[in-house]
Design an enzyme around this catalytic site. Structure first.
Site, PDB file in Angstrom:
ATOM      1  CB  CYS A 168      -0.940  -0.020   1.205  1.00  0.00           C
ATOM      2  SG  CYS A 168      -0.074  -0.064   2.786  1.00  0.00           S
ATOM      3  CG  MET A 169      -0.657   5.141  -0.147  1.00  0.00           C
ATOM      4  SD  MET A 169       0.044   5.686  -1.714  1.00  0.00           S
ATOM      5  CE  MET A 169      -1.446   6.111  -2.613  1.00  0.00           C
TER       6      MET A 169
END
Length: 477
Positions: free
Chosen positions: A26-27
């Site tokens: 994810c980020m």
């Protein structure tokens, strides 16, 4: 610690590659799904320079790395997994050599077919799979993997369209009702959004960000393009179809990987997707979309011209060649062609022709059932025949016809005659991923398709009867 070095250390702690079911990010986090975890794994990971922390959610291990770094480390981590898997594959022959055997002594597909027991096609299937594990064929398989997740949507929309067409021909007054319009919209939904769906899947398969791939596909398909003209250069929404989307997503994925390595981590989260969208998007609009348009038109015209001009002869050749193409592993190349034909014309005229190979297989297996004296073989055919009628041919191929030899040739002959019927009347199918009897529901000429299906059954049966075969020995208990 640099991204590549950190990825190596993480793999050393969580590996080997066989222990890792899934790797994504994810980020801020590298997310891993592991088969097994050491009790002190999280402590060892947190001791690495660059790991900000860990978190476990069910079977998923989340390694917190921070913005930018999570993407770059994940990209390196996935490359290491691919390298380890490739190394394991190439080391297998050398291990045999070290044990005193020669790679040349490995059984060929032909030997495997001769040695394969009727009813048990695992060894034969594995031999064919290894024979087809060449870089070119693996690439074709990756391309096919882009479209495999779309098959349920093609089937559902195709069946809705097929049944609606039958209903409208039977009751023409239904065409004026809102229900018919709504069902027509539902049947066309997958074609309306096909470029976007392919963009997401292609970016994922090529190693890029799926949503960037989908966004680039939206740019190529956006209806607003029609209102824009730059120095006499006019844009055409959707030009190039599936081929243009594949080209731009491949470019975007390659570019994204390069940028992750060179853009500073503090700017990676913002700068990399911006540059990918601008560079790949402009390249797509000015270069790849026109190129894709030329290729798309060529594919569509070549496929339709081959069947239109060649007629029954083309169908005969394609129907006969399809099973050998499957055995050689080159059948994956036709998956994007089916998708392109569906995108351009709403039907693919190749699928009904190629589906006849499976029908020929059914006819050949039915002949084996009628002529064999082996109770075991009769039981094997009886078990595999129903799913063969439904278009699932692997049990019949690897368990019956190919080990017996001549019935496989009889199946090819049956497919040839069935394919000739489909091509002569240019039967089209509004879906892909299905075959056999169920395909009739999504064809535009149901009666002709069923006639071709029966022709393939009969020709496969008769050819196998004339060719004959040798009954296998009964397996000992």
């Amino acid at each position: 610690m640099k991204a590549e070095a950190l990825a190596k250390e993480i793999l050393r702690l969580v590996g080997p590659a066989a222990n890792i079911c899934k790797a994504a990010n994810c980020m801020t986090r590298l997310r891993l799904e592991l088969k097994e975890q050491m009790p002190d794994l999280t402590q060892k990971l947190q001791a690495l320079d660059g790991v900000l922390g860990t978190h476990t959610s069910g079977r998923e291990l989340q390694i917190i790395l921070g913005p930018g770094r999570a993407a770059s480390v994940t990209a390196c981590f996935k490359e290491l997994l691919e390298q380890e898997a490739a190394a394991a594959t190439t080391e297998m022959p050398s291990a045999d050599t070290a044990a005193g055997s020669d790679a040349a002594d490995a059984p060929s597909v032909r030997q495997a077919a001769q040695n394969s027991a009727v009813g048990d096609g695992k060894a034969l299937h594995e031999a064919i799979r290894k024979k087809n594990a060449t870089p070119a064929k693996l690439f074709l398989k990756r391309i096919a993997n882009i479209f495999i997740p779309l098959i349920p949507a093609f089937i559902a929309c195709g069946i809705i369209t097929g049944l609606l067409n039958v209903a409208l021909k039977t009751f023409p007054a239904l065409a004026a009702t809102p229900y018919a319009a709504l069902l027509g919209l539902m049947g066309n939904a997958v074609f309306f959004g096909m470029n976007i769906l392919v963009g997401v899947n292609a970016a994922k398969e090529f190693g890029g960000s799926p949503m960037l791939g989908g966004t680039l596909a939206v740019i190529l398909s956006h209806p607003g393009l029609a209102a824009i003209s730059l120095d006499g250069f006019s844009f055409v929404p959707g030009r190039g179809g599936i081929i243009a989307v594949l080209l731009v997503t491949a470019l975007a994925a390659w570019l994204e990987k390069k940028l992750h390595r060179h853009v500073p981590e503090m700017l990676d989260l913002f700068l990399t997707p911006l540059l990918v969208l601008l560079i790949a998007g402009l390249a797509a609009l000015f270069i790849l979309q026109p190129l894709g348009g030329v290729l798309s038109e060529w594919v569509g015209q070549a496929a339709t011209a081959a069947i239109d001009k060649g007629g029954a002869l083309t169908g005969f050749v394609l129907g006969a060649a399809w099973l050998p193409m499957v055995m050689l592993g080159v059948h994956q190349a036709l998956t994007p062609i089916h998708a392109e034909l569906l995108s351009r014309y709403g039907v693919t005229i190749l699928l009904p022709v190629l589906a006849m190979a499976g029908a020929g297989q059914v006819g050949a297996a039915l002949c084996v059932y009628c002529r064999t004296r082996s109770a075991f073989l009769r039981k094997t055919v009886a078990t595999a025949l129903p799913v063969g009628v439904l278009g699932i041919g692997e049990p019949l191929i690897y368990g019956v016809t190919l080990p017996l030899g001549r019935p496989f040739l009889g199946a090819c002959i049956g497919g040839a005659f069935g394919g000739a019927v489909q091509a002569a009347f240019m039967v089209g199918a509004a879906a892909m991923g299905i075959s056999g009897l169920p395909l009739a529901a999504v064809t535009d000429k149901v009666a002709i398709y069923l006639i071709g299906l029966l022709t393939a059954y009969a020709a496969g049966f008769l050819a196998t009867w004339l060719l004959g075969f040798q009954d296998p020995e009964e397996p000992s208990n």
